[in-house]
Each structure stands twice: as C-alpha cells, then as structure tokens.
Scaffold this motif. Structure first.
Motif, PDB file in Angstrom:
ATOM      1  N   UNK A  91     -79.098 -55.738  32.060  1.00 59.42           N
ATOM      2  CA  UNK A  91     -77.875 -56.522  32.328  1.00 59.42           C
ATOM      3  C   UNK A  91     -76.792 -55.803  33.331  1.00 59.42           C
ATOM      4  N   UNK A  92     -76.698 -54.490  33.002  1.00 57.74           N
ATOM      5  CA  UNK A  92     -75.686 -53.663  33.706  1.00 57.74           C
ATOM      6  C   UNK A  92     -76.159 -52.340  33.631  1.00 57.74           C
ATOM      7  N   UNK A  93     -75.914 -51.625  34.667  1.00 55.96           N
ATOM      8  CA  UNK A  93     -76.164 -50.426  35.095  1.00 55.96           C
ATOM      9  C   UNK A  93     -75.344 -49.621  35.929  1.00 55.96           C
ATOM     10  N   UNK A  94     -74.547 -48.738  35.589  1.00 58.94           N
ATOM     11  CA  UNK A  94     -73.677 -47.933  36.458  1.00 58.94           C
ATOM     12  C   UNK A  94     -73.860 -46.483  36.554  1.00 58.94           C
ATOM     13  N   UNK A  95     -73.814 -45.848  37.493  1.00 60.14           N
ATOM     14  CA  UNK A  95     -74.088 -44.464  37.359  1.00 60.14           C
ATOM     15  C   UNK A  95     -72.692 -43.988  37.778  1.00 60.14           C
ATOM     16  N   UNK A 141     -61.655 -41.263  47.832  1.00 58.46           N
ATOM     17  CA  UNK A 141     -60.055 -40.791  48.353  1.00 58.46           C
ATOM     18  C   UNK A 141     -59.398 -42.065  48.897  1.00 58.46           C
ATOM     19  N   UNK A 142     -58.487 -41.863  49.996  1.00 56.37           N
ATOM     20  CA  UNK A 142     -57.800 -43.031  50.527  1.00 56.37           C
ATOM     21  C   UNK A 142     -56.697 -43.509  49.345  1.00 56.37           C
ATOM     22  N   UNK A 143     -56.830 -44.948  49.126  1.00 54.85           N
ATOM     23  CA  UNK A 143     -56.082 -45.434  48.166  1.00 54.85           C
ATOM     24  C   UNK A 143     -56.790 -45.388  46.681  1.00 54.85           C
ATOM     25  N   UNK A 144     -57.976 -44.934  46.648  1.00 49.40           N
ATOM     26  CA  UNK A 144     -58.396 -44.732  45.061  1.00 49.40           C
ATOM     27  C   UNK A 144     -57.970 -43.258  44.692  1.00 49.40           C
ATOM     28  N   UNK A 145     -57.991 -43.295  43.283  1.00 45.97           N
ATOM     29  CA  UNK A 145     -57.496 -42.218  42.689  1.00 45.97           C
ATOM     30  C   UNK A 145     -58.315 -40.826  42.934  1.00 45.97           C
ATOM     31  N   UNK A 146     -57.795 -39.989  43.425  1.00 47.98           N
ATOM     32  CA  UNK A 146     -58.614 -38.636  43.887  1.00 47.98           C
ATOM     33  C   UNK A 146     -57.722 -37.431  43.437  1.00 47.98           C
ATOM     34  N   UNK A 147     -58.615 -36.522  42.743  1.00 52.18           N
ATOM     35  CA  UNK A 147     -59.812 -36.561  42.562  1.00 52.18           C
ATOM     36  C   UNK A 147     -60.120 -37.750  41.292  1.00 52.18           C
ATOM     37  N   UNK A 148     -61.232 -38.384  41.106  1.00 56.45           N
ATOM     38  CA  UNK A 148     -61.334 -39.483  40.267  1.00 56.45           C
ATOM     39  C   UNK A 148     -62.431 -39.582  39.778  1.00 56.45           C
ATOM     40  N   UNK A 149     -63.063 -40.979  39.772  1.00 54.57           N
ATOM     41  CA  UNK A 149     -64.588 -41.120  39.467  1.00 54.57           C
ATOM     42  C   UNK A 149     -65.226 -41.897  40.526  1.00 54.57           C
ATOM     43  N   UNK A 150     -66.333 -41.681  40.628  1.00 53.22           N
ATOM     44  CA  UNK A 150     -67.160 -42.324  41.657  1.00 53.22           C
ATOM     45  C   UNK A 150     -68.228 -43.195  40.875  1.00 53.22           C
ATOM     46  N   UNK A 151     -68.520 -44.544  41.089  1.00 56.94           N
ATOM     47  CA  UNK A 151     -69.342 -45.356  40.397  1.00 56.94           C
ATOM     48  C   UNK A 151     -70.116 -46.308  41.198  1.00 56.94           C
ATOM     49  N   UNK A 152     -71.514 -46.218  41.047  1.00 59.96           N
ATOM     50  CA  UNK A 152     -72.483 -47.158  41.782  1.00 59.96           C
ATOM     51  C   UNK A 152     -73.090 -48.108  40.874  1.00 59.96           C
ATOM     52  N   UNK A 153     -73.495 -49.194  41.181  1.00 66.88           N
ATOM     53  CA  UNK A 153     -74.209 -50.210  40.628  1.00 66.88           C
ATOM     54  C   UNK A 153     -75.680 -49.907  40.917  1.00 66.88           C
ATOM     55  N   UNK A 154     -76.490 -49.399  39.840  1.00 64.85           N
ATOM     56  CA  UNK A 154     -77.895 -49.267  40.045  1.00 64.85           C
ATOM     57  C   UNK A 154     -78.904 -50.021  39.448  1.00 64.85           C
ATOM     58  N   UNK A 155     -78.157 -51.140  38.769  1.00 62.76           N
ATOM     59  CA  UNK A 155     -78.983 -52.017  38.070  1.00 62.76           C
ATOM     60  C   UNK A 155     -80.309 -52.500  38.657  1.00 62.76           C
ATOM     61  N   UNK A 193     -72.931 -36.638  35.319  1.00 65.36           N
ATOM     62  CA  UNK A 193     -72.918 -37.698  35.516  1.00 65.36           C
ATOM     63  C   UNK A 193     -73.781 -38.667  34.466  1.00 65.36           C
ATOM     64  N   UNK A 194     -73.281 -39.900  33.960  1.00 64.04           N
ATOM     65  CA  UNK A 194     -73.794 -40.680  33.040  1.00 64.04           C
ATOM     66  C   UNK A 194     -74.302 -42.043  33.672  1.00 64.04           C
ATOM     67  N   UNK A 195     -75.277 -42.773  32.855  1.00 61.03           N
ATOM     68  CA  UNK A 195     -75.615 -44.109  33.397  1.00 61.03           C
ATOM     69  C   UNK A 195     -75.014 -45.034  32.258  1.00 61.03           C
ATOM     70  N   UNK A 196     -74.092 -45.552  32.400  1.00 60.89           N
ATOM     71  CA  UNK A 196     -73.565 -46.723  31.445  1.00 60.89           C
ATOM     72  C   UNK A 196     -74.543 -47.986  31.583  1.00 60.89           C
ATOM     73  N   UNK A 197     -74.818 -48.500  30.494  1.00 59.97           N
ATOM     74  CA  UNK A 197     -75.941 -49.610  30.790  1.00 59.97           C
ATOM     75  C   UNK A 197     -75.821 -50.759  29.463  1.00 59.97           C
ATOM     76  N   UNK A 198     -76.290 -51.866  29.826  1.00 62.68           N
ATOM     77  CA  UNK A 198     -76.385 -52.754  28.654  1.00 62.68           C
ATOM     78  C   UNK A 198     -77.756 -53.540  29.062  1.00 62.68           C
ATOM     79  N   UNK A 199     -78.600 -53.567  27.802  1.00 56.86           N
ATOM     80  CA  UNK A 199     -79.935 -54.089  28.371  1.00 56.86           C
ATOM     81  C   UNK A 199     -80.269 -54.816  26.785  1.00 56.86           C
ATOM     82  N   UNK A 200     -81.281 -55.713  26.711  1.00 59.34           N
ATOM     83  CA  UNK A 200     -82.210 -56.065  25.771  1.00 59.34           C
ATOM     84  C   UNK A 200     -83.466 -56.241  25.910  1.00 59.34           C
ATOM     85  N   UNK A 201     -84.387 -56.567  24.939  1.00 58.56           N
ATOM     86  CA  UNK A 201     -85.774 -56.690  24.990  1.00 58.56           C
ATOM     87  C   UNK A 201     -85.996 -57.829  25.981  1.00 58.56           C
TER      88      UNK A 201
END
Length: 232
Positions: A91-95, A141-155, A193-201
C-alpha cells in the motif's frame, strides 16, 4: 406470552452465534516495515575500473573534488532484500536517504532514482549495472531543507517485483546528464537508505469463488433466520 419469550430467546441465540462467528474470523496481517540495504557501491569517473563496494564513508552523487582539486563524478548504488514482500499487497513504499552535505543548497537540483541490475564485486564506472527503469526524480536544495532527506515513492516498482517473486531490488542514485558534471550540484549521502513500507497479504479466493480483500475489517451485515439484519 410464552411463545413470544421463546421467539426472543431463539433469535438471541441465532444472532449471538452470528456475532461469535464474525469475531472469530482471522484478522488480516498488516505490516509497517523498515527495510535496510543489504549492500552498496559507488563509482568514480577518475578511477573508471576501480570498484568501491561496501566501503566506509559517504555515498557521493554528482561532481566533487578531492584534496588535490581533481574533479570526480560519481553514482551510488544500493541493494535491498525484498523477498519478504512476495505474496503481499503493498500500500505504501518510500525509499528514503539522508544527505550528509551539498555543495550549494541555494539552488534546486534534480536527483534521479533508477532501478538497475544487481551490483557485483567488480562494479565500477566502466562496468556499472544496467539501468532498467527510472523510478522517480526529486528536487533537492532550494526551498527544501538542505542537507535534508531525499524520498521517492517506489510502491509500483516494488509491487511488480513482489508479484514476480524477485529476491532483490538494486537502485542507482545519480544526477541527470546535464547536471552530473556541475560541481555546484554535487552532494554526499549517508549510505544508510531505507524502504519504509506498509503491506498485507494478497487476497485469497474462497471455495465459492469469491475474493476476500485485505485491509481493516469494517462493519458486517448478518442476516438472521427471521429475515432481519443486524450490524456487527
């Protein structure tokens, strides 16, 4: 009066049995999970045939200079064990990866995430994993917090791998061709890096051919033998 009491008692037994059967149904297994990397590497244009696999230190992306002022270009690769997602609905997966530093935080800079072939002991600038698909581009960068965190939706990509029964996912973090050689766009990442996910069967088919879908159980309608419906 006696017949009315018997009817009420019988109805109570029937409805009570229905409520017990609903409560006894097995709950769906819903998991929140954080998956860490199983290996990583980076490449260096100044040492095109040298391998930097599972080394200490940060993960360079884009252009940077060493102590002598020599310019380098780098890309970083991370592998994850995704075998645990087999047979699940994701249902959700962010790297997510944290930045250690950026050369210039005042300007917005695109950072790409690609799915690639696996890294090997001989991965290098001249022998890098083949790119398979672009998973996304984020703006750093720019308006984002920098250095900060980068996150991509890889679901979508992770679900596809799970459906195919794949064991691993390898990604490349890099800058686009037009930005890769610019020192102002270079950055260093923490190699965790980590993958934060939500899943079920995945849904299971019943004997009657119907499908039980995953997710939190909501109210269910129970029809008694007397034609009335109640909510459990």
């Amino acid at each position: 009066m006696r017949a009315r009491r018997m009817l009420a008692a019988t109805l109570g037994i029937v409805l009570g049995a229905g409520l017990i059967s609903v409560g006894a149904a097995p709950a769906q297994a819903y998991e929140h999970r954080t998956t860490s990397k199983s290996g990583w590497a980076y490449t260096d244009s100044q040492q095109p045939r040298k391998s930097f696999v599972n080394t200490d230190g940060d993960a360079p992306v884009g252009a940077w200079t060493d102590a002598t002022g020599t310019k380098h270009k780098s890309r970083s690769y991370f592998t994850f064990d995704v075998s645990r997602f087999r047979g699940t609905v994701i249902h959700k997966a962010d790297l997510v990866v944290a930045e250690r530093s950026a050369t210039d935080c005042s300007i917005t800079q695109p950072v790409e995430l690609w799915r690639t072939d696996p890294i090997t002991a001989t991965t290098s600038w001249a022998s890098s994993p083949r790119r398979r698909e672009l998973l996304g581009t984020v703006q750093a960068g720019g308006e984002a917090t920098c250095p900060g965190y980068l996150a991509w939706d890889i679901m979508p990509a992770l679900q596809k791998l799970a459906d195919q029964g794949k064991q691993t996912l390898t990604v490349e973090i890099r800058l686009p061709h037009g930005s890769e050689g610019k020192l102002s766009h270079g950055r260093k990442l923490r190699p965790f890096p980590v993958i934060n996910s939500e899943a079920n069967h995945a849904p299971r088919s019943s004997r009657s051919g119907s499908t039980s879908r995953p997710g939190p159980a909501g109210p269910r309608r129970i029809r008694s033998r007397w034609g009335r419906a109640t909510t459990a």
